[in-house]
Enzyme design. Sequence first.
Site, PDB file in Angstrom:
ATOM      1  NE  ARG A  41      -3.504   2.447   2.580  1.00 47.92           N
ATOM      2  CZ  ARG A  41      -4.237   2.825   3.616  1.00 47.92           C
ATOM      3  NH1 ARG A  41      -4.246   2.075   4.717  1.00 47.92           N
ATOM      4  NH2 ARG A  41      -4.966   3.933   3.574  1.00 47.92           N
ATOM      5  CG  HIS A  42      -0.608   4.948  -1.676  1.00 41.95           C
ATOM      6  ND1 HIS A  42      -0.874   5.884  -0.709  1.00 41.95           N
ATOM      7  CD2 HIS A  42      -1.798   4.692  -2.272  1.00 41.95           C
ATOM      8  CE1 HIS A  42      -2.148   6.193  -0.706  1.00 41.95           C
ATOM      9  NE2 HIS A  42      -2.748   5.471  -1.641  1.00 41.95           N
TER      10      HIS A  42
ATOM     11  CD  GLU B  12      -8.529   2.622  -3.494  1.00 44.09           C
ATOM     12  OE1 GLU B  12      -8.939   1.525  -3.925  1.00 44.09           O
ATOM     13  OE2 GLU B  12      -8.069   2.786  -2.349  1.00 44.09           O
ATOM     14  CD1 TRP B  13     -14.881   1.662  -6.136  1.00 47.75           C
ATOM     15  CD2 TRP B  13     -14.298  -0.012  -4.769  1.00 47.75           C
ATOM     16  NE1 TRP B  13     -15.977   0.844  -5.980  1.00 47.75           N
ATOM     17  CE2 TRP B  13     -15.649  -0.193  -5.145  1.00 47.75           C
ATOM     18  CE3 TRP B  13     -13.716  -0.937  -3.897  1.00 47.75           C
ATOM     19  CZ2 TRP B  13     -16.428  -1.253  -4.689  1.00 47.75           C
ATOM     20  CZ3 TRP B  13     -14.477  -1.993  -3.445  1.00 47.75           C
ATOM     21  CH2 TRP B  13     -15.812  -2.160  -3.831  1.00 47.75           C
TER      22      TRP B  13
ATOM     23  NE  ARG C 232      -3.716   7.671  -3.943  1.00 50.83           N
ATOM     24  CZ  ARG C 232      -4.529   8.009  -4.935  1.00 50.83           C
ATOM     25  NH1 ARG C 232      -4.200   9.002  -5.739  1.00 50.83           N
ATOM     26  NH2 ARG C 232      -5.670   7.362  -5.129  1.00 50.83           N
TER      27      ARG C 232
ATOM     28  CE1 TYR D 215     -15.009   5.040   0.757  1.00 51.45           C
ATOM     29  CE2 TYR D 215     -14.950   6.722   2.480  1.00 51.45           C
ATOM     30  CZ  TYR D 215     -15.269   5.442   2.067  1.00 51.45           C
ATOM     31  OH  TYR D 215     -15.838   4.554   2.944  1.00 51.45           O
ATOM     32  CB  THR D 216      -7.833   9.245  -2.156  1.00 52.23           C
ATOM     33  OG1 THR D 216      -7.961   9.851  -0.872  1.00 52.23           O
ATOM     34  CG2 THR D 216      -7.004  10.120  -3.059  1.00 52.23           C
TER      35      THR D 216
END
Length: 234
Positions: free
Chosen positions: A15-16, A102-103, A72, A27-28
């Site tokens: 994970r970053h 990401e989602w 990121r 939420y990103t």
Amino acid sequence: MPDKDASTPRVFLIRHGETEWSQSGQYTGKSDIPLTANGEAQVASTASIAVGSGRLIDPAKLGKVWVSPRSRAQKTFEILFGEQVAELKGQGKLEITEELAEWDYGEYEGLLTKQIKEKRAEQGLDKEKPWDIWRDGCAPGGGESAQQVSDRIDGLIAKIRELQGPHMKDAVNVDVVLVAHGHLTRAFAKRWLGYPLDHNLNLMMEPGGVGILSYSHHNVEEPALLLGIGFPSQ
């Protein structure tokens, strides 16, 4: 990791590091939010412990590195591998892929969980059950469903099995590194173990954390062994 698994190809799920939005709980998804200074330090700590010749993640033993397109995640990759980044690129072992993005949160981008639930309540949704992203996804609102996320992860898992399958018991180095995001790493672990995304798997990596996935009985058809989760020193 048990000695009997030492020669089995592994998948390192990373994970970053921390961003301002991961710290605040926003939420990103597609937003390109950079690592904070602390986020860079988290990843550097992980690199000093886990990455390098003779360490857990040995660049010489890698068959492939897949990285999310978001900056990121790419910065995390660069900090992790330092001077070896150019070599991995030159060897054709690096691939940037939307399969690890990401989602896509759609209209929920930048919101907190509380705000998303309030928004959905205003739309008359979730009257019987509270919103759960793993079950309900991010629709309506233009985001991805759980099935869409599951499908793209499955596509990448198929590529990994194709790469690692022929080398379950030989000495060919085909470890894999994946650099991605909070929800995506958890979703990947669930699909790797054969679970639907709404399966209750108690897995949460801290920013900069490392998960280790492998196979049972040196068999590519049994990718059901979660070897361990490592976290960066703070």
